[in-house]
Design an enzyme around this catalytic site. Structure first.
Site, mmCIF file in Angstrom:
data_model
loop_
_atom_site.group_PDB
_atom_site.id
_atom_site.type_symbol
_atom_site.label_atom_id
_atom_site.label_comp_id
_atom_site.label_asym_id
_atom_site.label_seq_id
_atom_site.Cartn_x
_atom_site.Cartn_y
_atom_site.Cartn_z
ATOM 1 N N SER A 1 37.406 28.596 40.117
ATOM 2 C CA SER A 1 37.794 29.996 40.321
ATOM 3 C C SER A 1 39.105 30.352 39.636
ATOM 4 O O SER A 1 39.290 31.497 39.207
ATOM 5 C CB SER A 1 37.902 30.292 41.822
ATOM 6 O OG SER A 1 38.774 29.366 42.461
ATOM 7 N N HIS B 1 44.808 33.257 44.812
ATOM 8 C CA HIS B 1 44.367 32.963 43.450
ATOM 9 C C HIS B 1 45.252 33.723 42.479
ATOM 10 O O HIS B 1 45.871 34.731 42.857
ATOM 11 C CB HIS B 1 42.906 33.381 43.241
ATOM 12 C CG HIS B 1 41.918 32.376 43.742
ATOM 13 N ND1 HIS B 1 41.729 32.131 45.078
ATOM 14 C CD2 HIS B 1 41.057 31.543 43.080
ATOM 15 C CE1 HIS B 1 40.802 31.201 45.221
ATOM 16 N NE2 HIS B 1 40.388 30.816 44.024
#
Length: 285
Positions: A39, A265
């Site tokens: 990711s 993230h």
């Protein structure tokens, strides 16, 4: 008569030379770049999504690999996908995807990747454990460390490191002429201070998680060194840009009150920062 014939011959030669010099040449094939990984590599949470990619991968057209390809004029095949572990290099991650290694070939020139964080659920497992420990052991200085000890670090050293090392060897085998660049993870949290409630872990567990990330990045660096792979170290440049920093400074979004739909993230600034370091590594290779 001889003079006119000679002049005519020279004129023909000149015309042929001019035609050859000005004739269009076939366009050179672009450098072939393949991007692999999880990711962080796919840019989960950064919009817009890359068109034509599996929706479950949440691959962004603003991830670092896309930025590098645009800057360098590369032809990019991006096989990265959210949730990927090293095993997903070899087998389809889920229906609608292919094994990521299927993107590699002997003609591949550049391979970029980020991988390792999902092996043994290092990131998600450790964060979940530490958030839960704070909720169930309020007032304890380092409940997550007390409960889990070295278990996460041990898994990285015993399992993740060998898996990354083997994956890099297999990349070199499948793309023997490629420059292979593996990127370490930027810091998610600061070295000492907590930033509850944005990243709700106990004060004593902040260095515990930070050291865990350091163990993972060291495993990635070691695997790169063992396989002749270029390692891009994000730990120095990302210092002070963790998820506890203000909007506009942080390169990683916090767990709570995130500015994007996938928390903890890299944001667009973070992906751009990774792209800058990868571009620099390519220039020096």
């Amino acid at each position: 008569m001889r003079s006119r014939t000679g002049t005519f011959g020279l004129g023909v030669v000149a015309a042929v030379v001019f035609a050859l010099a000005t004739a269009p040449t076939a366009a050179a094939s672009p450098i072939e770049q393949v991007n692999l990984g999880d990711s962080f590599s796919a840019g989960n949470g950064v919009l817009p999504l890359a068109p034509g990619t599996p929706i479950r991968c949440l691959q962004s057209e603003q991830n670092f690999a896309h930025i590098v390809a645009r800057r360098q004029g590369y032809g990019l095949t991006d096989a990265s996908c959210g949730g990927a572990a090293t095993r997903d290099f070899y087998i389809p991650q889920f229906s609608g995807t292919r094994a990521q290694f299927d993107a590699l070939s002997p003609s591949t020139d550049v391979v970029t990747l980020m991988i390792g964080g999902n092996d043994n659920s290092v990131f998600s497992g450790a964060i979940a454990a530490c958030v839960s420990a704070l909720a169930t052991h309020a007032g304890v200085f380092n409940p997550c460390e007390q409960q889990n000890g070295s278990s996460f670090d041990d898994k990285i050293v015993d399992t993740t490191l060998p898996s990354i090392r083997q994956a890099l060897r297999d990349i070199h085998s499948r793309a023997p002429k490629a420059e292979v660049i593996i990127v370490g993870y930027p810091w998610l949290i600061p070295a000492e201070r907590t930033c509850e409630p944005m990243v709700p872990v106990a004060l004593g567990d902040v260095p515990y998680l930070r050291n865990l990330q350091g163990t993972l990045n060291e495993a990635i660096r070691q695997a790169a060194a063992d396989t002749g792979t270029t390692f891009v170290d994000m730990s120095v440049v990302s210092e002070g840009h963790d998820a506890c920093q203000p909007v506009g400074v942080r390169w990683v979004e916090p767990l709570l009150f995130s500015q994007q739909f996938v928390p903890l993230h890299p944001n667009a600034q973070g992906e751009a920062a990774i792209a800058a370091e990868v571009t620099a590594a390519l220039a020096s290779s």
